[in-house]
Scaffold this motif. Structure first.
Motif, PDB file in Angstrom:
ATOM      1  N   GLU A 138       0.816  -1.208   0.000  1.00 37.91           N
ATOM      2  CA  GLU A 138       0.000   0.000   0.000  1.00 37.91           C
ATOM      3  C   GLU A 138       0.855   1.267   0.000  1.00 37.91           C
ATOM      4  N   THR A 139       0.267   2.308  -0.517  1.00 37.17           N
ATOM      5  CA  THR A 139       0.866   3.648  -0.520  1.00 37.17           C
ATOM      6  C   THR A 139      -0.095   4.583   0.195  1.00 37.17           C
ATOM      7  N   GLU A 140       0.441   5.449   1.026  1.00 36.62           N
ATOM      8  CA  GLU A 140      -0.444   6.335   1.784  1.00 36.62           C
ATOM      9  C   GLU A 140      -0.560   7.703   1.134  1.00 36.62           C
ATOM     10  N   LEU A 141      -1.742   8.266   1.283  1.00 37.44           N
ATOM     11  CA  LEU A 141      -2.038   9.636   0.865  1.00 37.44           C
ATOM     12  C   LEU A 141      -2.760  10.290   2.028  1.00 37.44           C
ATOM     13  N   ARG A 142      -2.115  11.230   2.653  1.00 41.31           N
ATOM     14  CA  ARG A 142      -2.637  11.778   3.902  1.00 41.31           C
ATOM     15  C   ARG A 142      -3.733  12.816   3.657  1.00 41.31           C
ATOM     16  N   ALA A 143      -4.684  12.836   4.594  1.00 40.95           N
ATOM     17  CA  ALA A 143      -5.764  13.829   4.588  1.00 40.95           C
ATOM     18  C   ALA A 143      -5.502  14.816   5.712  1.00 40.95           C
ATOM     19  N   VAL A 144      -5.175  16.039   5.340  1.00 40.94           N
ATOM     20  CA  VAL A 144      -4.831  17.083   6.296  1.00 40.94           C
ATOM     21  C   VAL A 144      -5.776  18.256   6.095  1.00 40.94           C
ATOM     22  N   GLY A 145      -6.287  18.804   7.201  1.00 45.55           N
ATOM     23  CA  GLY A 145      -7.166  19.964   7.134  1.00 45.55           C
ATOM     24  C   GLY A 145      -6.864  20.913   8.274  1.00 45.55           C
ATOM     25  N   GLY A 146      -6.756  22.194   7.961  1.00 42.21           N
ATOM     26  CA  GLY A 146      -6.460  23.193   8.985  1.00 42.21           C
ATOM     27  C   GLY A 146      -5.129  22.940   9.687  1.00 42.21           C
ATOM     28  N   GLY A 147      -4.189  22.332   8.982  1.00 45.33           N
ATOM     29  CA  GLY A 147      -2.893  22.035   9.568  1.00 45.33           C
ATOM     30  C   GLY A 147      -2.887  20.807  10.456  1.00 45.33           C
ATOM     31  N   HIS A 148      -3.993  20.062  10.514  1.00 44.40           N
ATOM     32  CA  HIS A 148      -4.100  18.882  11.368  1.00 44.40           C
ATOM     33  C   HIS A 148      -4.236  17.630  10.516  1.00 44.40           C
ATOM     34  N   TYR A 149      -3.653  16.544  10.994  1.00 44.30           N
ATOM     35  CA  TYR A 149      -3.720  15.255  10.326  1.00 44.30           C
ATOM     36  C   TYR A 149      -4.937  14.474  10.830  1.00 44.30           C
ATOM     37  N   TYR A 150      -5.796  14.044   9.901  1.00 39.95           N
ATOM     38  CA  TYR A 150      -7.018  13.341  10.285  1.00 39.95           C
ATOM     39  C   TYR A 150      -7.017  11.865   9.878  1.00 39.95           C
ATOM     40  N   GLY A 151      -6.187  11.482   8.998  1.00 40.76           N
ATOM     41  CA  GLY A 151      -6.164  10.101   8.552  1.00 40.76           C
ATOM     42  C   GLY A 151      -5.441  10.005   7.225  1.00 40.76           C
ATOM     43  N   ARG A 152      -5.555   8.851   6.610  1.00 44.80           N
ATOM     44  CA  ARG A 152      -4.857   8.652   5.340  1.00 44.80           C
ATOM     45  C   ARG A 152      -5.618   7.660   4.473  1.00 44.80           C
ATOM     46  N   TYR A 153      -5.517   7.892   3.177  1.00 48.09           N
ATOM     47  CA  TYR A 153      -6.006   6.925   2.213  1.00 48.09           C
ATOM     48  C   TYR A 153      -4.888   5.928   1.953  1.00 48.09           C
ATOM     49  N   LEU A 154      -5.208   4.667   2.041  1.00 49.60           N
ATOM     50  CA  LEU A 154      -4.249   3.607   1.755  1.00 49.60           C
ATOM     51  C   LEU A 154      -4.546   3.077   0.354  1.00 49.60           C
ATOM     52  N   LEU A 155      -3.684   3.455  -0.559  1.00 47.68           N
ATOM     53  CA  LEU A 155      -3.873   3.136  -1.969  1.00 47.68           C
ATOM     54  C   LEU A 155      -3.324   1.745  -2.258  1.00 47.68           C
ATOM     55  N   ASP A 156      -4.097   0.955  -2.962  1.00 46.32           N
ATOM     56  CA  ASP A 156      -3.689  -0.410  -3.296  1.00 46.32           C
ATOM     57  C   ASP A 156      -3.581  -0.538  -4.814  1.00 46.32           C
ATOM     58  N   PRO A 157      -2.425  -0.180  -5.376  1.00 43.99           N
ATOM     59  CA  PRO A 157      -2.264  -0.226  -6.826  1.00 43.99           C
ATOM     60  C   PRO A 157      -1.800  -1.601  -7.299  1.00 43.99           C
ATOM     61  N   LEU A 158      -1.760  -1.763  -8.594  1.00 47.23           N
ATOM     62  CA  LEU A 158      -1.151  -2.944  -9.178  1.00 47.23           C
ATOM     63  C   LEU A 158       0.357  -2.694  -9.224  1.00 47.23           C
ATOM     64  N   PRO A 159       1.156  -3.461  -8.513  1.00 44.60           N
ATOM     65  CA  PRO A 159       2.594  -3.188  -8.424  1.00 44.60           C
ATOM     66  C   PRO A 159       3.281  -3.305  -9.774  1.00 44.60           C
ATOM     67  N   GLY A 160       4.299  -2.471  -9.947  1.00 47.19           N
ATOM     68  CA  GLY A 160       5.062  -2.502 -11.187  1.00 47.19           C
ATOM     69  C   GLY A 160       4.487  -1.667 -12.300  1.00 47.19           C
ATOM     70  N   ARG A 161       3.279  -1.129 -12.107  1.00 47.56           N
ATOM     71  CA  ARG A 161       2.694  -0.253 -13.127  1.00 47.56           C
ATOM     72  C   ARG A 161       3.319   1.139 -13.051  1.00 47.56           C
ATOM     73  N   PRO A 162       3.515   1.800 -14.177  1.00 50.59           N
ATOM     74  CA  PRO A 162       4.004   3.185 -14.126  1.00 50.59           C
ATOM     75  C   PRO A 162       3.049   4.059 -13.334  1.00 50.59           C
ATOM     76  N   LEU A 163       3.585   5.068 -12.681  1.00 51.84           N
ATOM     77  CA  LEU A 163       2.733   5.992 -11.951  1.00 51.84           C
ATOM     78  C   LEU A 163       1.815   6.736 -12.922  1.00 51.84           C
ATOM     79  N   PRO A 164       0.624   7.111 -12.471  1.00 49.80           N
ATOM     80  CA  PRO A 164      -0.240   7.950 -13.312  1.00 49.80           C
ATOM     81  C   PRO A 164       0.451   9.273 -13.626  1.00 49.80           C
ATOM     82  N   SER A 165      -0.126  10.028 -14.510  1.00 49.25           N
ATOM     83  CA  SER A 165       0.457  11.321 -14.876  1.00 49.25           C
ATOM     84  C   SER A 165       0.581  12.222 -13.652  1.00 49.25           C
ATOM     85  N   GLU A 166       1.507  13.157 -13.745  1.00 51.58           N
ATOM     86  CA  GLU A 166       1.690  14.104 -12.634  1.00 51.58           C
ATOM     87  C   GLU A 166       0.401  14.862 -12.352  1.00 51.58           C
ATOM     88  N   GLU A 167      -0.328  15.201 -13.405  1.00 44.95           N
ATOM     89  CA  GLU A 167      -1.592  15.918 -13.222  1.00 44.95           C
ATOM     90  C   GLU A 167      -2.578  15.086 -12.414  1.00 44.95           C
TER      91      GLU A 167
END
Length: 252
Positions: free
Chosen positions: A198-227
């Motif tokens: 898994e890869t984490e993507l944090r959810a921050v609001g008002g300078g505070h950490y509230y949790g994180r999205y745990l991304l489950d990608p297919l390993p070895g795939r190129p990353l999506p576009s920067e956009e």
């Protein structure tokens, strides 16, 4: 089938650049005495555009060269030889090559611009959907769930879940600038493709950490576009802002 096309698209396009003009020229052989060289050349240009519309610039250029060569070989006298006796047909062959190169590149550019427009529209729709949900008084949980679903499609994930208020383990992290890093003490690794697990993507609001999205990608795939990665970060920030507005407990 779509996965096969995605992995081998460039090779298929290059092969088509060679084969499609050959087949079109061969199909015109029975009609070459009844068609003018100009009309034959126009039909060959259509074949070039068809290849360029589905392939790359290289495939379009190769198709233009192939079209000019097979036009010479099959459709101009002396037939079945790479030679042209008529000066007017020489001019037509040169124009076929020039027009084929220009039109093929324009076709590729048009296709790419259309893809950019479609992608930008989808990204904007994701951000607007989250904002509309917040404006309509959607609960923070609803916003978190909406963003979770959007992340799956946006990043091409196998799955995604949200974890409230914990920071267990050292996971690769999708950062605010769209880069993907793993930090373990002094060791820092940057990824160009999805890592294992898994890869984490944090959810921050008002300078505070509230949790994180745990991304489950297919390993070895190129990353999506920067956009796409930046849109994902913005979506997580919207979720964090919704949680902060609701006054939920945070982790610092």
């Amino acid at each position: 089938m779509s996965g096969f096309w995605f992995r081998h698209r460039d090779r298929i396009a290059l092969a088509s650049g060679l084969v499609v003009p050959f087949l079109v020229a061969l199909a015109l052989v029975p009609f070459r005495t009844g068609l003018s060289a100009t009309n034959e050349a126009l039909i060959m240009v259509v074949a070039v555009v068809a290849v360029a519309a589905l392939g790359t610039r290289a495939a379009g250029a190769l198709a233009a060269l192939s079209a000019a060569a097979w036009f010479d070989f099959f459709l101009t006298r002396p037939y079945q030889r790479f030679a042209i006796a008529d000066p007017d047909e020489i001019q037509t062959a040169v124009l076929l090559l020039a027009v084929g190169l220009i039109v093929s590149q324009l076709a590729v550019r048009t296709r790419r611009l259309q893809a950019v427009v479609v992608t930008d529209t989808a990204h904007l729709s994701s951000l607007q959907g989250t904002a509309r949900l917040v404006e309509d008084g959607g609960s923070p949980a609803a916003v978190v769930e909406y963003v979770r679903r959007e992340l799956v499609g946006l990043l091409g994930l196998r799955g995604c879940r949200f974890e409230y208020g914990t920071l267990m383990g050292h996971l690769p992290r999708l950062e605010h600038d769209g880069s993907l890093w793993l930090r373990r003490g002094r060791h820092v690794a940057e990824y160009a493709e999805w890592p294992e697990g898994e890869t984490e993507l944090r959810a921050v609001g008002g300078g505070h950490y509230y949790g994180r999205y745990l991304l489950d990608p297919l390993p070895g795939r190129p990353l999506p576009s920067e956009e796409a990665r930046l849109v994902a970060v913005a979506l997580a920030a919207q979720a964090g802002a919704a949680l902060d507005t609701a006054g939920l407990s945070h982790q610092g």
